[in-house]
Structures are given as C-alpha cells and as structure tokens.
Design a protein around this motif. Structure first.
Motif, PDB file in Angstrom:
ATOM      1  N   SER A  77      10.979  -4.120  -3.195  1.00  0.00           N
ATOM      2  CA  SER A  77       9.750  -4.213  -3.997  1.00  0.00           C
ATOM      3  C   SER A  77      10.064  -4.483  -5.469  1.00  0.00           C
ATOM      4  O   SER A  77       9.194  -4.373  -6.316  1.00  0.00           O
ATOM      5  CB  SER A  77       8.928  -2.931  -3.845  1.00  0.00           C
ATOM      6  OG  SER A  77       9.671  -1.809  -4.267  1.00  0.00           O
ATOM      7  N   THR A 412      -1.840   2.511   3.748  1.00  0.00           N
ATOM      8  CA  THR A 412      -1.197   2.508   2.443  1.00  0.00           C
ATOM      9  C   THR A 412      -0.489   1.176   2.208  1.00  0.00           C
ATOM     10  O   THR A 412      -0.146   0.466   3.158  1.00  0.00           O
ATOM     11  CB  THR A 412      -0.201   3.693   2.331  1.00  0.00           C
ATOM     12  OG1 THR A 412       0.514   3.573   1.100  1.00  0.00           O
ATOM     13  CG2 THR A 412       0.802   3.681   3.469  1.00  0.00           C
ATOM     14  N   LEU A 413      -0.269   0.844   0.930  1.00  0.00           N
ATOM     15  CA  LEU A 413       0.376  -0.413   0.563  1.00  0.00           C
ATOM     16  C   LEU A 413       1.822  -0.470   1.033  1.00  0.00           C
ATOM     17  O   LEU A 413       2.353  -1.527   1.343  1.00  0.00           O
ATOM     18  CB  LEU A 413       0.382  -0.594  -0.959  1.00  0.00           C
ATOM     19  CG  LEU A 413      -0.962  -0.679  -1.682  1.00  0.00           C
ATOM     20  CD1 LEU A 413      -0.741  -0.656  -3.181  1.00  0.00           C
ATOM     21  CD2 LEU A 413      -1.682  -1.956  -1.272  1.00  0.00           C
ATOM     22  N   SER A 414       2.468   0.701   0.989  1.00  0.00           N
ATOM     23  CA  SER A 414       3.892   0.723   1.312  1.00  0.00           C
ATOM     24  C   SER A 414       4.270   1.942   2.121  1.00  0.00           C
ATOM     25  O   SER A 414       4.057   3.075   1.681  1.00  0.00           O
ATOM     26  CB  SER A 414       4.731   0.704   0.029  1.00  0.00           C
ATOM     27  OG  SER A 414       6.079   0.939   0.359  1.00  0.00           O
ATOM     28  N   THR A 419       6.676   0.912  -4.466  1.00  0.00           N
ATOM     29  CA  THR A 419       5.683   0.109  -5.193  1.00  0.00           C
ATOM     30  C   THR A 419       6.367  -0.942  -6.065  1.00  0.00           C
ATOM     31  O   THR A 419       6.009  -2.119  -6.039  1.00  0.00           O
ATOM     32  CB  THR A 419       4.829   1.034  -6.092  1.00  0.00           C
ATOM     33  OG1 THR A 419       4.465   2.196  -5.372  1.00  0.00           O
ATOM     34  CG2 THR A 419       3.584   0.313  -6.582  1.00  0.00           C
ATOM     35  N   LYS A 423       4.166  -4.337  -6.044  1.00  0.00           N
ATOM     36  CA  LYS A 423       2.862  -3.798  -5.681  1.00  0.00           C
ATOM     37  C   LYS A 423       2.180  -3.045  -6.816  1.00  0.00           C
ATOM     38  O   LYS A 423       1.106  -2.467  -6.612  1.00  0.00           O
ATOM     39  CB  LYS A 423       3.017  -2.880  -4.459  1.00  0.00           C
ATOM     40  CG  LYS A 423       3.415  -3.666  -3.224  1.00  0.00           C
ATOM     41  CD  LYS A 423       3.774  -2.787  -2.055  1.00  0.00           C
ATOM     42  CE  LYS A 423       4.456  -3.633  -1.001  1.00  0.00           C
ATOM     43  NZ  LYS A 423       5.059  -2.832   0.044  1.00  0.00           N
ATOM     44  N   ALA A 424       2.819  -3.045  -7.989  1.00  0.00           N
ATOM     45  CA  ALA A 424       2.241  -2.294  -9.114  1.00  0.00           C
ATOM     46  C   ALA A 424       0.804  -2.745  -9.389  1.00  0.00           C
ATOM     47  O   ALA A 424      -0.085  -1.924  -9.636  1.00  0.00           O
ATOM     48  CB  ALA A 424       3.105  -2.465 -10.366  1.00  0.00           C
ATOM     49  N   LEU A 427      -1.750  -1.140  -6.945  1.00  0.00           N
ATOM     50  CA  LEU A 427      -1.765   0.321  -6.759  1.00  0.00           C
ATOM     51  C   LEU A 427      -3.164   0.912  -6.928  1.00  0.00           C
ATOM     52  O   LEU A 427      -3.576   1.795  -6.179  1.00  0.00           O
ATOM     53  CB  LEU A 427      -0.778   0.979  -7.740  1.00  0.00           C
ATOM     54  CG  LEU A 427      -0.584   2.486  -7.557  1.00  0.00           C
ATOM     55  CD1 LEU A 427      -0.003   2.793  -6.184  1.00  0.00           C
ATOM     56  CD2 LEU A 427       0.333   3.051  -8.642  1.00  0.00           C
ATOM     57  N   GLU A 430      -5.391   1.371  -4.060  1.00  0.00           N
ATOM     58  CA  GLU A 430      -5.140   2.481  -3.144  1.00  0.00           C
ATOM     59  C   GLU A 430      -5.473   3.832  -3.762  1.00  0.00           C
ATOM     60  O   GLU A 430      -6.069   4.688  -3.124  1.00  0.00           O
ATOM     61  CB  GLU A 430      -3.675   2.479  -2.673  1.00  0.00           C
ATOM     62  CG  GLU A 430      -3.363   3.651  -1.739  1.00  0.00           C
ATOM     63  CD  GLU A 430      -1.976   3.575  -1.097  1.00  0.00           C
ATOM     64  OE1 GLU A 430      -1.395   2.468  -1.042  1.00  0.00           O
ATOM     65  OE2 GLU A 430      -1.491   4.632  -0.664  1.00  0.00           O
ATOM     66  N   ILE A 457       5.937   0.647 -10.605  1.00  0.00           N
ATOM     67  CA  ILE A 457       4.885   1.522 -10.055  1.00  0.00           C
ATOM     68  C   ILE A 457       3.563   1.425 -10.813  1.00  0.00           C
ATOM     69  O   ILE A 457       2.560   1.002 -10.262  1.00  0.00           O
ATOM     70  CB  ILE A 457       5.314   3.016  -9.979  1.00  0.00           C
ATOM     71  CG1 ILE A 457       6.674   3.150  -9.285  1.00  0.00           C
ATOM     72  CG2 ILE A 457       4.243   3.822  -9.224  1.00  0.00           C
ATOM     73  CD1 ILE A 457       7.159   4.590  -9.182  1.00  0.00           C
TER      74      ILE A 457
END
Lengths: 460, 442
Positions: A77, A412-414, A419, A423-424, A427, A430, A457
C-alpha cells in the motif's frame, strides 16, 4: 534537501558504510511493492544497534527530516515509499532473534528479522508462530507489526496483532518506550502497543518485538472441492462457518485464476470449474477427523462436483501448490499487477464475488480473484499495463468501485495490506471524518514536527 | 546529455521486459549477494529499478548504474524464483552489452577479451607459457586440494588458494578425436571449455573415459574456443560473436547427436545465451545456433537421460563407503533445472554413499569475474558454502562445474578442511577405471 553536515552526522552515528547518499543507491529505496510512483529519498541509513537507532530518530526530528522506516520493502500500500528528499531508515541491520522462550512460549526479536526465519527457528524448538503473510520469505517482523499483516491462517489463528505481547519503540525524540510485557496478561498503562500495531511507522519506530508462540497443531487434513457455480462455492464458505467449524485455512480461486494456474503449472486443475475451495482443518487428531468428515459432508451437500482429500503430505502439498502459485500465475499474464485486499464479513462473500464479476465487466478489465475466503479477505487482482493510460484510468475507477462495494457490504478497505499512501484518500469513506481528525490529533501530539512517515494513513 | 538520449534509445530493447517486474521483492530471499550485503542495489529488484531509472533519464551519466549492474554473480537464483517470470538474466546480459557499448571497456578488459580470448590459438599459447612461469611466482599450499598461493604479494591473487594452470592442457593430450558411435548408437561432440582444458585437464580426460566406457562415439574438434561467457558478462558482444562464429565452424551440428560439456557454465551459455545473442544473426546461423543449443547437455544429464549408466561396474570388495555430498552449480540447477541427474550418477556409483547437504543449491559465490572484482564478498558467500559442506560430514564434495570447484577448493583450502573437491564425472571414471584394475570384481 539533506545538508552535507547532516549526512556527516549520520555517518558518524552509524559508520559511513551504513549511509548511502549516492543517487544510484537512493533510487533503489524509492519504491515498495505497491503500484505507485517512486519517491527519491535524500539519504538512506542503516543502524546496527538499538542505541544508534534511537539517536538517528532523534537527529531526524531535530533537523525536521521526514523519516520512513523500511524493512524488506514488500509493502503493498506504499507504506515504505519515502517522502521525496527524506530519510529512509533500513531495519536489516537489526535482524537478530534475541530470545525464543519455550517455557513461557514467546520470542523477542529485532524488527529486521525475516518472518519465515523466525517461523523456522520457532518450529525447530517445537513451537508455532502462526501469522504467515504471503511475502513471509522476505518480509520483516517490524513491517508485519507496522502493517498488521495477515495471511492464509487468519481465519482460525488471527493476524500479527494477535501475537504481539509487547513492544519497545523509540518516540520521535528518541526516548525508548516500553509497552506490553512477557506475561500472557498485562493491564498496566495505556495500551500503547495496540496504538503502534498497524500505525505504519507514523507514530514511532519499533526497536524490539515480543511475540506470542503457541503449540503446533498435532494433525491436519486438507481437501480441495470443485464447483461449477460460483454462487455455490461462496455459499459453501458461509455454510462451513455456520456449522461452527473454523478451518485453519479456507481459500478460494475463481475460474480466471484456475485457468491461469493451470496454464502455468499444469497441475491438473479442472479449467472448466467456476471456482475451487481449499480447506484445511487442524488441531487434535480426534477433532481433525471429525471436522474433516463434517466439512466433506457439507461440501457434498452444497453440490461440490469433485472433492479430493489429501491422504498424506505429498497430496497435501499438491493441493496447496495450486493456491501458492495463484499470484505468480496471474502476474505472468500482464506487466502490472494490482493486488487488492478489500475485505467483507464472511457471510457477504457471495455478494462480493458477484460484485467483482460485475466490476470486471463494467470496466472491461481482467480481474482474477482468489484469497482467504474464510475470513472474507479476497484478493481481486487486476491485470493491466500501467503504460496504457486509458486502461489505467479504468483500473483506478475499478479500484474505487471495489472499495465502495466492500464498504457497502459492511467491510473494510484493507484486510491485511494497510492504508499507506494507496488508500489514504479513501479512509474517510470507511471511518468518517471524525476518526481522521482524532487520528491527526494523536499524530500531532506524538510527532509534532510531522516527520514520521508523512502522508501515510491519514494524509498530510 | 544528448548522449544519454542515445543510451535511452538503446535501452528500449529491454523496456518491455523491465515492465514485468512487479517489485514484490521475492528475489531478496534467494539472492546470495543480498544475503551477504543486504543492499537493495545488489538484488535483482534494485538493479531493475536502476535500469528503469536510466530509461526515465534520472541519471546524467550511466557509470554508477553500470557499476551496480556489474555487481552480480549472474547465478540466476532470482530468475528461477521470480513470481512474474521476469527474464532477469536476459535483461542483465543485454543491459551490460548496451552499457559497455556506450561507455566502453576498461583497458584490462580490452586486453583480456579482445587481445586474448578472441584469438583462441594465441590464448592457448599464452596460458601454456604462463603455466611454465607460474611456479616461479606461486607455491603449492594444499596437496590434497591441489591449491597454490602467491609466493610474493600479488594484487591479482591476493591471499587466494587457487588451482594453478595445469602443466599440460587437455588439448595437448587430446588435440583431436573422432570415433564412431559405439554400442550405445550415439555420437556426441565434447565441448571442453577453458577451465577444463587449462586447469582441470584430468576431468576432461575422465569425460573421454566415461564416454568410451559407455560406448559413445566422440567428436573433439581441434582449436575449440571459449564459450564466450566472460566476454558477454562484461558486455563485450563483439568478442562474444567472434567466439560464437569460431565455435560454430568447429562443431558441425549434423555430425553429432548431442553436444556434451562437463562445465555447468558452458552448458548454460550454449543452451541459453547463444540463441539469445544470435537474435540478430542471419537465418541460417540462427538455425544452427538453435539446433546446437537444443543438443547441448551436461555430461551427467546425458548419461542419465540416455540410460547409459547401466554399465557402471559394481565392486566386489567390501569396504566402507565414501560419503559424498553434492553442490548444485547455479548454471545447472537454476538456469537449466538440472539437479536430479548428477545425484543419480553419484547414487549409481557403488562404494559411494550420497549425503545431501543443507542448501546444496545455494551459490558458492564464484560468479566468474565477480570473484576477481569482489573477492571479499565472494569469499563471504563461499564461507557459507564451506559450513554447509562441513556440516554434511562428508570427505568428498562433488559438483558439475569447474568454476565452482575452484571456489570451493579455495574456501576449503584456506579453512584447512580435509575434504576433497571432485567433479561428478571424475568419481564415475574412477569407478570404471578401478574396475579395470580389479576385473574379478565384475
């Protein structure tokens, strides 16, 4: 840019052989395993003992230098991608297993120890360290803790967080902080350990990790079941869990992945099958025998076309070879591989698998899906060529659609990749804005100069 | 800067292959060099990132990239274990050629490759005369391993325990051989290779013996040249092409069923690198190269796959078996996937008890010129091999590559270990010869 005087101070601290400031060396620490743009650090430093580690952290803080800790750089990630012009701190100079205690069943390690090496050392003493990230032959335990890595055994045995008993880490000022203990129970102080796990190097720098060990299971049984309907396979996952059987692993391969594996390894997989489930139960021999029969009955009841039960280790290895080569087989098809890990409650597996098929059609992309069906952690794997700009835009749109779908199903994303940078930006979807604001307040209290792995994150 | 654009254009040749590295880092777990240094620039993923950096014009000059690209054993461990199937060796070989073509070879490289290696007859002469003079400069240090060391401080030799040049190279003993296919019905060409010819002529002789005993016809053409790997790995494609053409002329592909070697490096070079580098040759040359490559086999592989081991004599004398372990040369196991056959040969020799060592396929650290340029790291990697050999408690370590034999002899000799280093084919030949001395044992 890092001043020459600072490079000199770093060299004085760790020795000039452990400081890389030549551009060619820096280029090799600009990336990790995530499909993201590399960022060139100004200097790379490799401390070889705990005390020096703390002093490097303090120096970076004093000088306001962004600091990214790097283990093996297997992060998916972007957690190990440095800030442009920042410092990369390598942990592979801190790679000693300090203690394996058979009596109290724990191990103390430095962060740079390679996961598989600890697992092997522990096994040699008749104990078991269950977390097994797919990259364990390379990944480091420091990275596993920082990302809260998972693996194939998550369903029954949990993830890295479930094995961290204690930590020693440096705060940003270089103070050594101890949290947790070597005891099974520990109720003192704030649970700083929990705060550090999965914090991706944004709150402190790990120095020592105490990990729980358990006795190994005495028996195990593996089986492979073939389904001609995707729906049936995913419902079977839910059915096994609904019967209150918790397999050690319960893995899933879709038709696209089966065909890729078969083309690649000629293992004799049924290429017409819509899906394959791989199930392994383990534990006390009596329990394994009983649960093995139950699982077999459920597989039959759910309409599995063919069921192979491994009679010995060689057969078991053959069954698992299919799963182990899934990523390799897919990776050989196209230059760029985007391995996602959006995760849903396991009862929602059928819905998620269905949604992924729709997304592949909608964005006209090749997506192979395999993964840890038992814990809801699927790996939709998008095969593409990043150099094809048009297709890459569709890939990005598809990733967002996958995230939206997982969240809509209560997921969940991960599940296990973290993250990071990747994926920050998502976030908030979520956790909501509140959680991000609170996280930022924690971050600014612990890292007022915002030097610890910036951008990961919670963004900048 | 204009020059760098030219380099980038050349590098486009490897661009597509570079794109297939997904940066997963699995190469770290198998790279012997990374295990010794822990530096990302030493492992395939880092080197591929550097070549990618060259393509993105991140560097003003290619020197620092070239230097890091050269720091590699070319053992192929990364390629063998790569999940994405990146053809790392092809990329490295091609990139080295491009970079050497761009920045040129060093003076000593020119001397060695263009001045000597490219002229096989001159090379033979020079090494022959060197073998006369070497005794003045070196002295034997370990009789059992047959190693020597420098008499006086020498920057080239350092404190190595090396295998000296043989008094008489193999091509003086057997300049030419052409025998008809015997009872096996097969005829092979024997590609001797430099190390066997000049340092281990006994092993080359043993190949001839073994083929004879197995009833195989042999063709050993006169004036064979080097397989070209030293030039190629330094990026000197000109010398490589010259050697390739020279060898093609001497090995008429229709005249033999197989081409055998007893050198893992030669086998892998002929099988894989000859076709790779012949891509730009004319069609008939390409076809000839492809056919020779297909016919090329390691000696153990040939004997086992062709079922010629049935005649290995058994011993009548009851004696304590010799415990023998085996080191997998990278160029045999990782490049060609040949690991079972040498073990089959060892197991077929009565009087030998085969013992598998831990990490048998871990590189010994030789890597050809790597050993000369980076001796300290080479030795560190070799030390790990030495410990594995010691732990096997065998009195003999066998292998299938003369370069590995040199490296393993060096580390064992320095450590003073009473362990012999033998080629698999030597042990087999001895069994057959031994049987000649004890005819009643059959």
């Amino acid at each position: 840019m890092v001043h020459a005087a600072i490079v000199k101070q770093l060299k004085d601290l760790v020795g000039s052989q452990n400081v890389f400031d030549n551009k060619a060396d820096r280029v090799t620490y600009a990336y990790d395993a995530a499909v993201l743009e590399p960022q060139l650090p100004a200097v790379v430093v490799r401390p070889e003992n705990s005390e020096v580690l703390g002093r490097v952290v303090a120096l970076c803080n004093r000088e306001g230098l962004p600091l990214t800790v790097r283990g093996a750089g297997t992060n998916l990630s972007g957690g190990a991608i440095p800030q442009q012009g920042g410092v990369v701190l390598l942990t592979n100079g801190l790679n000693r297993i300090l203690e394996i205690n058979s009596e109290d069943m724990y191990a103390v390690v430095q962060p740079g120890v390679i996961t598989a090496q600890l697992a092997a050392a522990v096994e040699a003493k008749g104990l078991f360290y269950p977390p097994d990230p797919g990259s364990q032959a390379v990944s480091t335990l420091g990275g596993n803790v920082a990302e809260n890595a998972g693996g194939l055994r998550g369903l029954k045995y949990g993830v890295t967080a479930d094995y961290v008993m204690g930590l020693r880490f440096y705060d940003v000022e270089g103070n050594l902080i101890k949290t947790g203990s070597r005891t099974v129970k520990c109720a003192t102080g704030y649970n700083l350990k929990a705060l550090m796990i999965g914090s991706e190097g944004t709150l402190g720098v790990l120095d020592e990790i105490t990990l729980k060990l358990i006795p190994p299971p005495r028996a195990r049984k593996s089986m492979l079941a073939v389904f001609d309907q995707m729906e049936r396979a995913s419902q079977t996952v839910a059915a096994i869990i609904a019967h209150h059987i918790v397999p050690a692993t319960l893995e899933f391969l879709d038709n696209f992945t089966i065909r890729a594996v078969e083309d690649f390894s000629h293992a004799g997989l049924p290429v017409e099958a819509a899906a394959i489930l791989l199930v392994e139960v383990d534990g006390h021999p009596g329990q394994v025998a009983e649960e093995g029969e139950q699982v077999e009955a459920i597989l039959k009841q759910m309409g599995a076309k063919d069921i192979q039960v491994a009679r010995d280790d060689a057969q078991r290895d053959r069954i698992w070879a299919a799963r182990r080569s899934a990523l390799s087989a897919l990776a050989k098809l196209k230059p760029t591989v985007v391995l996602e890990d959006a995760t849903v409650p396991r009862s929602k597996i059928p819905a998620m698998v269905h949604a992924l098929q729709g997304i592949a059609r909608r964005f006209d992309l090749a997506i192979g899906t395999f993964g840890h069906a038992g814990d809801g952690n699927l790996h939709p794997t998008i095969l593409t060529d990043k150099r094809d700009k048009g297709e890459w835009q569709r890939v990005e749109a598809a990733i967002e659609a996958i995230f939206d779908e997982a969240l809509a199903l209560g997921g969940t994303l991960s599940g296990e990749h973290g993250t990071g940078l990747a994926k920050a930006g998502f976030l908030k979807k979520e956790t909501g804005q509140g959680a991000i604001l609170l996280s930022r307040r924690i971050k600014s209290a612990l890292d007022p100069n915002r030097i610890l792995n910036p951008g990961k994150i919670i963004g900048d | 800067m204009a020059d760098m654009h030219a380099l980038v254009r050349l590098m486009r040749e490897v661009e597509d292959q570079l794109a297939s590295c997904m940066r997963c880092g699995m190469c770290q777990s198998v790279c012997p060099l990374y295990a010794a240094t822990g530096r990302e620039a030493d492992v395939a993923r880092g080197k591929l990132a550097l070549l990618d950096g060259l393509l993105r014009e991140m560097f003003d000059r290619p020197d620092s990239v070239r230097e890091r690209l050269d720091r590699c054993l070319l053992c192929g461990s990364c390629q063998a274990g790569c999940p994405s199937g990146v053809r790392v060796m092809d990329i490295f070989i091609k990139a080295r050629a491009i970079l050497a073509g761009f920045s040129g070879l060093s003076f000593s490289q020119k001397m060695i490759f263009k001045g000597m290696l490219a002229h096989p007859a001159l090379f033979d002469q020079l090494t022959f005369w060197s073998s006369r003079f070497q005794k003045l400069l070196t002295r034997p240090i370990n009789e059992m391993l047959g190693t020597s060391c420098a008499r006086v401080m020498s920057p080239l030799i350092g404190d190595r325990h090396f295998k000296p040049l043989a008094d008489r190279p193999f091509h003086h003993e057997v300049p030419f051989l052409d025998t008809p296919a015997g009872r096996s019905g097969r005829k092979v060409a024997f590609f001797v290779g430099c190390l066997l010819d000049k340092i281990f002529p006994k092993v080359a002789g043993d190949v001839v013996t073994v083929l004879e005993k197995a009833g195989v016809g042999q063709l050993i053409p006169q004036g064979q040249a080097c397989c070209g790997i030293p030039a190629l790995s330094a990026g000197d494609t000109q010398t490589f092409q010259k050697l390739l053409r020279h060898n093609l002329e001497r090995f008429p592909v229709d005249d033999f069923d197989y081409l055998v070697t007893a050198c893992a490096t030669c086998t892998s070079t002929i099988r894989k690198l000859w076709p790779l580098m012949a891509e730009k040759e004319d069609t008939s040359t390409r076809r000839r190269v492809a056919r020779i490559a297909e016919k090329t086999l390691d000696i153990s592989q040939f004997l086992v796959d062709e079922h010629l081991l049935t005649d290995v004599p058994s011993v009548g004398r009851a004696s304590k078996p010799t415990e023998v372990t085996y080191h997998d040369p990278c160029h045999l196991k990782k490049s060609l996937g040949v690991s079972a056959q040498p073990r089959t040969v060892l197991n077929a020799i009565e009087g030998i008890r085969f013992v598998e060592m831990e990490g048998a396929d871990q590189c010994c650290g030789m890597g050809g010129s790597f050993n000369i340029k980076y001796y300290e790291i080479s030795r560190e990697i070799g030390e790990r091999k030495r410990k594995a050999i010691q732990a096997s408690r065998c009195s003999v370590v066998a292998t299938s590559c003369p370069a590995c034999m040199m490296q393993i002899s060096d580390v064992l000799s320095r450590g003073g270990d009473p362990i012999r280093v033998r080629h698999v084919v030597e042990l087999l030949a001895e069994r057959w010869k031994d049987n000649d001395n004890y005819p009643s044992a059959h």
